[in-house]
Design a protein around this motif. Structure first.
Motif, PDB file in Angstrom:
ATOM      1  N   ASP A  97       1.557   5.128  -7.613  1.00 22.38           N
ATOM      2  CA  ASP A  97       2.966   4.734  -7.501  1.00 22.38           C
ATOM      3  C   ASP A  97       3.035   3.245  -7.176  1.00 22.38           C
ATOM      4  O   ASP A  97       2.326   2.769  -6.289  1.00 22.38           O
ATOM      5  CB  ASP A  97       3.653   5.524  -6.373  1.00 22.38           C
ATOM      6  N   ILE A  98       3.896   2.537  -7.869  1.00 26.40           N
ATOM      7  CA  ILE A  98       4.015   1.090  -7.651  1.00 26.40           C
ATOM      8  C   ILE A  98       4.875   0.839  -6.412  1.00 26.40           C
ATOM      9  O   ILE A  98       6.030   1.257  -6.347  1.00 26.40           O
ATOM     10  CB  ILE A  98       4.651   0.404  -8.873  1.00 26.40           C
TER      11      ILE A  98
ATOM     12  N   SER B  68      -0.305  -0.676  -5.398  1.00 29.20           N
ATOM     13  CA  SER B  68       0.005   0.675  -4.907  1.00 29.20           C
ATOM     14  C   SER B  68       0.532   0.703  -3.477  1.00 29.20           C
ATOM     15  O   SER B  68       0.976   1.754  -3.015  1.00 29.20           O
ATOM     16  CB  SER B  68      -1.245   1.560  -5.000  1.00 29.20           C
ATOM     17  N   THR B  69       0.451  -0.426  -2.755  1.00 32.40           N
ATOM     18  CA  THR B  69       0.956  -0.464  -1.377  1.00 32.40           C
ATOM     19  C   THR B  69       1.645  -1.806  -1.124  1.00 32.40           C
ATOM     20  O   THR B  69       1.364  -2.782  -1.822  1.00 32.40           O
ATOM     21  CB  THR B  69      -0.180  -0.332  -0.326  1.00 32.40           C
ATOM     22  N   PRO B  70       2.487  -1.855  -0.106  1.00 32.29           N
ATOM     23  CA  PRO B  70       3.013  -3.163   0.316  1.00 32.29           C
ATOM     24  C   PRO B  70       1.880  -4.054   0.810  1.00 32.29           C
ATOM     25  O   PRO B  70       0.776  -3.560   1.093  1.00 32.29           O
ATOM     26  CB  PRO B  70       3.972  -2.810   1.466  1.00 32.29           C
ATOM     27  N   TYR B  71       2.151  -5.327   0.920  1.00 31.62           N
ATOM     28  CA  TYR B  71       1.134  -6.272   1.414  1.00 31.62           C
ATOM     29  C   TYR B  71       0.707  -5.891   2.829  1.00 31.62           C
ATOM     30  O   TYR B  71       1.530  -5.636   3.699  1.00 31.62           O
ATOM     31  CB  TYR B  71       1.728  -7.688   1.406  1.00 31.62           C
TER      32      TYR B  71
ATOM     33  N   GLN C  42      -7.998   0.093   0.397  1.00 32.94           N
ATOM     34  CA  GLN C  42      -7.223   1.200  -0.184  1.00 32.94           C
ATOM     35  C   GLN C  42      -6.463   0.818  -1.448  1.00 32.94           C
ATOM     36  O   GLN C  42      -6.167   1.692  -2.261  1.00 32.94           O
ATOM     37  CB  GLN C  42      -6.167   1.693   0.832  1.00 32.94           C
ATOM     38  N   LEU C  43      -6.090  -0.436  -1.544  1.00 39.65           N
ATOM     39  CA  LEU C  43      -5.153  -0.861  -2.591  1.00 39.65           C
ATOM     40  C   LEU C  43      -5.680  -0.629  -4.005  1.00 39.65           C
ATOM     41  O   LEU C  43      -6.836  -0.923  -4.306  1.00 39.65           O
ATOM     42  CB  LEU C  43      -4.857  -2.359  -2.419  1.00 39.65           C
ATOM     43  N   GLN C  44      -4.822  -0.092  -4.855  1.00 36.54           N
ATOM     44  CA  GLN C  44      -5.103  -0.008  -6.290  1.00 36.54           C
ATOM     45  C   GLN C  44      -4.157  -0.982  -6.988  1.00 36.54           C
ATOM     46  O   GLN C  44      -3.013  -1.162  -6.552  1.00 36.54           O
ATOM     47  CB  GLN C  44      -4.840   1.397  -6.812  1.00 36.54           C
ATOM     48  N   GLN C  45      -4.619  -1.537  -8.083  1.00 33.99           N
ATOM     49  CA  GLN C  45      -3.810  -2.540  -8.783  1.00 33.99           C
ATOM     50  C   GLN C  45      -3.947  -2.402 -10.287  1.00 33.99           C
ATOM     51  O   GLN C  45      -4.965  -1.912 -10.791  1.00 33.99           O
ATOM     52  CB  GLN C  45      -4.288  -3.952  -8.401  1.00 33.99           C
TER      53      GLN C  45
END
Ligand code: TYD
Length: 136
Positions: free
Chosen positions: A32-33, A113-116, A55-58
């Motif tokens: 989810d974006i 996929s997550t906020p900064y 954790q972040l996906q991009q």
């Protein structure tokens, strides 16, 4: 996570003599974006990235111009040249990334996929490598 989990995704392209159109729907992306950011006005010879995320996906897209993304999972490296706005590079967590060779006028759009969150970063390569080697 392995570099094999990262790949170029081809997005839909609607050809039109008036100009092409590409769109992105939820089904095209495996996360989810939560955030969109972009890099622009990158001076010639400059680089971005040089960090990894826990954790972040991009999904990284060359909206304009071109650049290279070198991915490094701590064992293997692979260089992806992005130069079409209908290709996106999926980057999974725990992947050191380094962006360079920006063409003039290049615009890098990143769907995230997550906020900064600064605590999600590894900014020290040796610390990143230690974390990779410590994981089962
Ligand atoms: P950074 O992620 O290191 O940029 P890049 O990987 O593209 O070279 O971020 C650079 C600076 O911008 C850093 O101070 C944090 C800030 N920043 C935000 O405030 N929000 C964001 O969504 C991003 C990506 C960065």
């Amino acid at each position: 996570m392995s570099i094999k989990d990262c790949k170029i995704i081809e997005l839909p392209k609607v050809h039109d003599p008036r100009g092409n159109l590409t769109f992105i729907e939820a089904k095209h992306i495996s996360f989810d974006i939560q955030r969109v950011y972009y890099l622009y006005d990158v001076p010639g010879g400059s680089y971005r990235g040089a960090h990894a995320h826990k954790q972040l996906q991009q999904l990284i897209i060359a909206m304009s111009g071109s650049f290279d993304v070198v991915l490094d999972d701590g064992y293997e490296k692979e260089c992806f040249h992005l130069n079409r706005s209908y290709y996106g590079l999926y980057v999974c967590p725990m992947m050191w990334r380094y962006l360079d060779n920006f063409s003039s006028g290049a615009v890098t759009m990143v769907l995230a996929s997550t906020p900064y969150d600064e605590s999600d970063y590894y900014r020290d390569y040796d610390e990143f490598l230690r974390a990779v080697k410590a994981s089962p």
